[in-house]
Design a protein around this motif. Structure first.
Motif, PDB file in Angstrom:
ATOM      1  N   ARG A 125     -13.538   3.985   2.752  1.00  0.00           N
ATOM      2  CA  ARG A 125     -13.535   4.511   4.118  1.00  0.00           C
ATOM      3  C   ARG A 125     -12.178   5.133   4.395  1.00  0.00           C
ATOM      4  NH1 ARG A 125     -15.811   0.835   8.544  1.00  0.00           N
ATOM      5  NH2 ARG A 125     -13.614   0.853   8.994  1.00  0.00           N
ATOM      6  N   LEU A 126     -12.167   6.196   5.146  1.00  0.00           N
ATOM      7  CA  LEU A 126     -10.935   6.898   5.509  1.00  0.00           C
ATOM      8  C   LEU A 126     -10.076   7.181   4.273  1.00  0.00           C
ATOM      9  CD1 LEU A 126      -9.425   8.084   7.962  1.00  0.00           C
ATOM     10  CD2 LEU A 126      -8.115   5.973   8.058  1.00  0.00           C
ATOM     11  N   ARG A 127     -10.662   7.912   3.324  1.00  0.00           N
ATOM     12  CA  ARG A 127      -9.914   8.272   2.112  1.00  0.00           C
ATOM     13  C   ARG A 127      -8.652   9.041   2.505  1.00  0.00           C
ATOM     14  NH1 ARG A 127     -13.589  11.274  -1.752  1.00  0.00           N
ATOM     15  NH2 ARG A 127     -11.997  10.767  -3.278  1.00  0.00           N
ATOM     16  N   ASP A 128      -7.554   8.686   1.861  1.00  0.00           N
ATOM     17  CA  ASP A 128      -6.240   9.216   2.223  1.00  0.00           C
ATOM     18  C   ASP A 128      -5.517   9.666   0.953  1.00  0.00           C
ATOM     19  OD1 ASP A 128      -3.770   9.740   3.344  1.00  0.00           O
ATOM     20  OD2 ASP A 128      -3.535   7.774   4.274  1.00  0.00           O
ATOM     21  N   GLY A 129      -5.770  10.888   0.525  1.00  0.00           N
ATOM     22  CA  GLY A 129      -5.231  11.400  -0.725  1.00  0.00           C
ATOM     23  C   GLY A 129      -3.718  11.369  -0.857  1.00  0.00           C
ATOM     24  N   PRO A 130      -2.961  11.620   0.210  1.00  0.00           N
ATOM     25  CA  PRO A 130      -1.503  11.613   0.094  1.00  0.00           C
ATOM     26  C   PRO A 130      -0.865  10.214   0.042  1.00  0.00           C
ATOM     27  CG  PRO A 130      -2.219  13.123   1.818  1.00  0.00           C
ATOM     28  CD  PRO A 130      -3.409  12.300   1.422  1.00  0.00           C
ATOM     29  N   HIS A 131      -1.631   9.147   0.211  1.00  0.00           N
ATOM     30  CA  HIS A 131      -1.099   7.796   0.403  1.00  0.00           C
ATOM     31  C   HIS A 131      -1.123   6.963  -0.882  1.00  0.00           C
ATOM     32  CE1 HIS A 131      -0.325   4.154   2.851  1.00  0.00           C
ATOM     33  NE2 HIS A 131      -1.094   3.561   1.943  1.00  0.00           N
ATOM     34  N   PHE A 132       0.024   6.352  -1.188  1.00  0.00           N
ATOM     35  CA  PHE A 132       0.147   5.416  -2.308  1.00  0.00           C
ATOM     36  C   PHE A 132       0.856   4.175  -1.796  1.00  0.00           C
ATOM     37  CE2 PHE A 132      -0.076   9.638  -4.023  1.00  0.00           C
ATOM     38  CZ  PHE A 132      -0.967   9.506  -5.076  1.00  0.00           C
ATOM     39  N   GLU A 133       0.370   3.020  -2.234  1.00  0.00           N
ATOM     40  CA  GLU A 133       1.014   1.763  -1.811  1.00  0.00           C
ATOM     41  C   GLU A 133       1.003   0.757  -2.951  1.00  0.00           C
ATOM     42  OE1 GLU A 133      -2.251  -0.895   0.481  1.00  0.00           O
ATOM     43  OE2 GLU A 133      -1.619   0.893   1.579  1.00  0.00           O
TER      44      GLU A 133
END
Length: 127
Positions: free
Chosen positions: A112-120
Motif C-alpha cells: 500500500r502507498l508504494r513509495d519509490g524514492p524511500h529507503f529505510e
C-alpha cells in the motif's frame, strides 16, 4: 559509470544512521541511475506538514529517527520521477545493503502507498 554524492546530498544525510549512510554511499557508486538525497532526518513539524499535505500517512515515520532517506533520480542533471528509474536505483541500494550486511526496506516494495524514492533500515534489525 560511477556517480558521486553532491555536497547537498551529503548535507541531507546529517543525522541519518551511519549504517544507512554507508548504504547510500555504496549505492551511488554502483547505480546505473544517478540520484540525489532529497531528505534524511526530519523533525516532527516537517513530518506533520507532510501528513497534512498528503505526502505521508504517518506521524511515526522512520525519518524522525534517522532510519530513512528519500532520493530523486537524476537524468542529465534533471530530477525525474519515472517509476522504472526508481526500480533501477533500488537494485543498487539492495545490492549495497547485501554487500554490507545491512537489511533494508524499499518503499517501492510496499503493498500500500508504494513509495519509490524511500529507503529505510529494516525495523526488525533496527527497531
Amino acid at each position: 559509470m560511477s556517480f558521486r554524492l553532491s555536497q547537498r546530498s551529503r548535507a541531507r544525510l546529517t543525522g541519518v544512521h551511519p549504517d544507512l549512510v554507508a548504504v547510500v554511499e555504496a549505492a551511488i557508486r554502483r547505480t546505473e541511475v544517478d540520484f540525489m538525497v532529497t531528505e534524511g532526518l526530519r523533525d516532527p513539524a516537517r513530518q506533520a506538514a507532510l501528513v497534512k499535505a498528503g505526502a505521508s500517512r504517518t506521524l511515526n515515520s522512520r525519518h524522525l529517527t534517522g532510519h530513512a532517506v528519500d532520493v530523486a533520480a537524476l537524468v542529465e542533471g534533471q530530477v525525474r520521477w519515472d517509476w522504472p528509474l526508481y526500480g533501477r536505483i533500488a537494485e543498487a541500494f539492495k545490492a549495497a545493503g547485501r554487500d554490507l550486511s545491512i537489511p533494508l526496506t524499499w518503499g517501492g516494495d510496499w503493498k500500500r502507498l508504494r513509495d519509490g524514492p524511500h529507503f529505510e533500515l529494516d525495523r526488525r534489525a533496527y527497531p
